[in-house]
Write a protein that holds these residues in place. Structure first.
Motif, mmCIF file in Angstrom:
data_model
loop_
_atom_site.group_PDB
_atom_site.id
_atom_site.type_symbol
_atom_site.label_atom_id
_atom_site.label_comp_id
_atom_site.label_asym_id
_atom_site.label_seq_id
_atom_site.Cartn_x
_atom_site.Cartn_y
_atom_site.Cartn_z
ATOM 1 N N GLU A 1 0.806 -1.229 0.000
ATOM 2 C CA GLU A 1 0.000 0.000 0.000
ATOM 3 C C GLU A 1 0.839 1.279 0.000
ATOM 4 O O GLU A 1 0.340 2.360 0.339
ATOM 5 C CB GLU A 1 -0.988 0.011 1.184
ATOM 6 C CG GLU A 1 -1.962 -1.161 1.161
ATOM 7 C CD GLU A 1 -3.101 -1.018 2.143
ATOM 8 O OE1 GLU A 1 -3.339 0.097 2.641
ATOM 9 O OE2 GLU A 1 -3.776 -2.031 2.412
ATOM 10 N N ARG A 2 2.106 1.188 -0.424
ATOM 11 C CA ARG A 2 2.940 2.390 -0.428
ATOM 12 C C ARG A 2 2.456 3.402 -1.461
ATOM 13 O O ARG A 2 2.307 4.591 -1.147
ATOM 14 C CB ARG A 2 4.402 2.000 -0.679
ATOM 15 C CG ARG A 2 5.024 1.245 0.479
ATOM 16 C CD ARG A 2 6.381 0.687 0.149
ATOM 17 N NE ARG A 2 6.335 -0.352 -0.873
ATOM 18 C CZ ARG A 2 7.253 -1.301 -1.017
ATOM 19 N NH1 ARG A 2 8.303 -1.328 -0.210
ATOM 20 N NH2 ARG A 2 7.143 -2.216 -1.963
ATOM 21 N N TYR B 1 -1.065 5.156 -0.745
ATOM 22 C CA TYR B 1 -1.147 6.370 0.069
ATOM 23 C C TYR B 1 -1.280 7.596 -0.831
ATOM 24 O O TYR B 1 -2.143 8.468 -0.610
ATOM 25 C CB TYR B 1 0.094 6.504 0.964
ATOM 26 C CG TYR B 1 0.186 7.856 1.632
ATOM 27 C CD1 TYR B 1 -0.528 8.123 2.789
ATOM 28 C CD2 TYR B 1 0.956 8.884 1.081
ATOM 29 C CE1 TYR B 1 -0.474 9.376 3.400
ATOM 30 C CE2 TYR B 1 1.024 10.137 1.684
ATOM 31 C CZ TYR B 1 0.304 10.372 2.836
ATOM 32 O OH TYR B 1 0.364 11.608 3.422
ATOM 33 N N ARG C 1 -4.521 10.127 -1.581
ATOM 34 C CA ARG C 1 -4.426 11.557 -1.332
ATOM 35 C C ARG C 1 -4.870 12.361 -2.559
ATOM 36 O O ARG C 1 -5.665 13.302 -2.459
ATOM 37 C CB ARG C 1 -2.985 11.931 -0.970
ATOM 38 C CG ARG C 1 -2.623 11.698 0.498
ATOM 39 C CD ARG C 1 -3.383 12.667 1.382
ATOM 40 N NE ARG C 1 -2.957 12.584 2.778
ATOM 41 C CZ ARG C 1 -3.495 11.805 3.699
ATOM 42 N NH1 ARG C 1 -4.483 10.993 3.367
ATOM 43 N NH2 ARG C 1 -3.077 11.828 4.944
ATOM 44 N N GLY D 1 -3.717 2.904 2.104
ATOM 45 C CA GLY D 1 -2.351 3.273 2.453
ATOM 46 C C GLY D 1 -2.255 4.396 3.462
ATOM 47 O O GLY D 1 -1.167 4.938 3.695
ATOM 48 N N ARG D 2 -3.355 4.775 4.075
ATOM 49 C CA ARG D 2 -3.359 5.972 4.921
ATOM 50 C C ARG D 2 -2.450 5.851 6.140
ATOM 51 O O ARG D 2 -1.991 6.868 6.680
ATOM 52 C CB ARG D 2 -4.787 6.302 5.343
ATOM 53 C CG ARG D 2 -5.650 6.743 4.164
ATOM 54 C CD ARG D 2 -7.116 6.910 4.525
ATOM 55 N NE ARG D 2 -7.917 6.993 3.307
ATOM 56 C CZ ARG D 2 -9.246 6.982 3.280
ATOM 57 N NH1 ARG D 2 -9.929 6.882 4.420
ATOM 58 N NH2 ARG D 2 -9.896 7.039 2.137
ATOM 59 N N HIS E 1 0.456 4.882 6.086
ATOM 60 C CA HIS E 1 1.841 5.078 5.638
ATOM 61 C C HIS E 1 2.260 6.542 5.576
ATOM 62 O O HIS E 1 3.381 6.843 5.150
ATOM 63 C CB HIS E 1 2.055 4.438 4.267
ATOM 64 C CG HIS E 1 2.079 2.946 4.299
ATOM 65 N ND1 HIS E 1 2.927 2.243 5.106
ATOM 66 C CD2 HIS E 1 1.360 2.030 3.612
ATOM 67 C CE1 HIS E 1 2.733 0.945 4.925
ATOM 68 N NE2 HIS E 1 1.790 0.788 4.029
#
Length: 335
Positions: free
Chosen positions: A170-171, A174, A178, A315-316, A318
């Motif tokens: 999930e990098r 993120y 956004r 990814g939040r 991260h």
């Protein structure tokens, strides 16, 4: 038709590798513990041996299928690589997934033949901490090279950060999350940071091509042939969302913030995933000479973004909370 044994094979890199092998007329046997859903359970040409690759008896059962080539996707400790090169000493190719983290010196770019790799202590060789990851992968490379000197057709592939469909880390998610949710996105530094990435399908094709065309005892970097900055990556995400999401309003505003501005929310530059200082670049000329090519960045990002939309990944965890980003934006708006 060649028979490939894939150690791993159901989650991310291994999943794409199996798909690539099937497209190139390989029969495939998966060897894994079965802790995750098997997307190839009903696919013709794919068999499976259940077991733990760290258990010698299980690994010997996998070796009994007598593969022509072996792809080792989940060798995280030097012992794993040593045992595999011993058991598969007569295959046409044994390909080990190493990592760009194996490199010790911050060359730009990092070259397989001249950039030193990490040493690995006995303690690091069995340590599960993230800080030992690079040294462990480097030690795996050395074992591959030693095995090749003894006549084993062993090679390694070194990717940097891998992204694309089914990426459970999930990098990249993120940043996609956004951009998709907010008109303004905070980027650490001036946006020119470079951390080499590689699209997952290109890792898969690179592994197959190395098995088919590579030289025993060699390491091969695989990475996006065209690198972009952190700002460039976000711009690619913006363009990809505009292409695949009809409800998305393109034109995200990228707001850069230095250490002083980030401190207003008790943030640091490396709190943001995929930010790295110093830059990280791998040379990919060596694998390209074997006939490998990378996917165009726009195509790769569109596929990654489409998969993100279909998934429940965010990814939040991260990166900073949005409330902290709003505090930084508030500071920047007063300057």
């Amino acid at each position: 038709m060649d028979h490939a044994l894939v150690i791993g094979g159901t989650r991310f890199i291994g999943r794409h590798l199996v798909e690539d092998l099937l497209e190139h007329d390989y029969d495939v046997t998966l060897f894994n513990r079965g802790n995750h859903d098997n997307p190839f359970a009903d696919v013709e040409g794919v068999d499976r041996v259940q077991g733990d690759r760290t258990n010698d008896d299980d690994l010997e059962r996998a070796a009994a299928v007598e593969p022509d080539v072996v792809f080792d996707c989940v060798a995280y400790f030097p012992r794993d690589v040593r045992r595999a090169t011993e058991l598969f000493d007569d295959v046409d190719a044994y390909v080990y997934i190493s990592s760009g983290s194996a490199y010790e010196r911050e060359d730009l770019p990092k070259l397989e033949e001249t950039t030193p790799i990490h040493e690995c202590t006995d303690e690091q060789a069995v340590d599960e901490d993230h800080d030992s990851y690079g040294p462990r992968k480097a030690e795996g490379d050395r074992i591959v090279f030693e095995a090749a000197e003894d006549g084993v057709n062993a090679m390694s592939v070194r990717p940097p950060i891998v992204y694309g469909p089914h990426d459970y880390t999930e990098r990249l998610d993120y940043w996609i999350d956004r951009v998709r949710r907010f008109d303004r996105v905070v980027v650490p530094g001036d946006g020119t940071n470079v951390w080499h990435r590689v699209y997952v399908e290109d890792v898969a094709s690179g592994m197959r091509i190395v098995a088919e065309e590579g030289e025993p005892g060699e390491a091969y970097n695989v990475g996006d042939e065209r690198m972009v900055t952190l700002r460039g990556m976000i711009e690619l995400i913006d363009e990809a969302l505009a292409s695949v999401d009809p409800e998305y309003d393109p034109g995200v505003e990228i707001v850069t913030a230095g250490p002083r501005e980030l401190a207003a929310a008790d943030l640091e530059m490396d709190d943001f995933i995929l930010y790295r200082d110093p830059p990280h670049m791998l040379s990919t000329g060596k694998v390209a000479r074997l006939g490998w090519e990378s996917t165009p960045l726009s195509t790769a990002m569109e596929r990654a973004v489409a998969d993100h939309i279909e998934s429940d990944r965010t990814g939040r965890e991260h990166g900073p909370d949005r409330a902290d980003e709003e505090r930084v934006l508030g500071v920047l708006d007063t300057l």
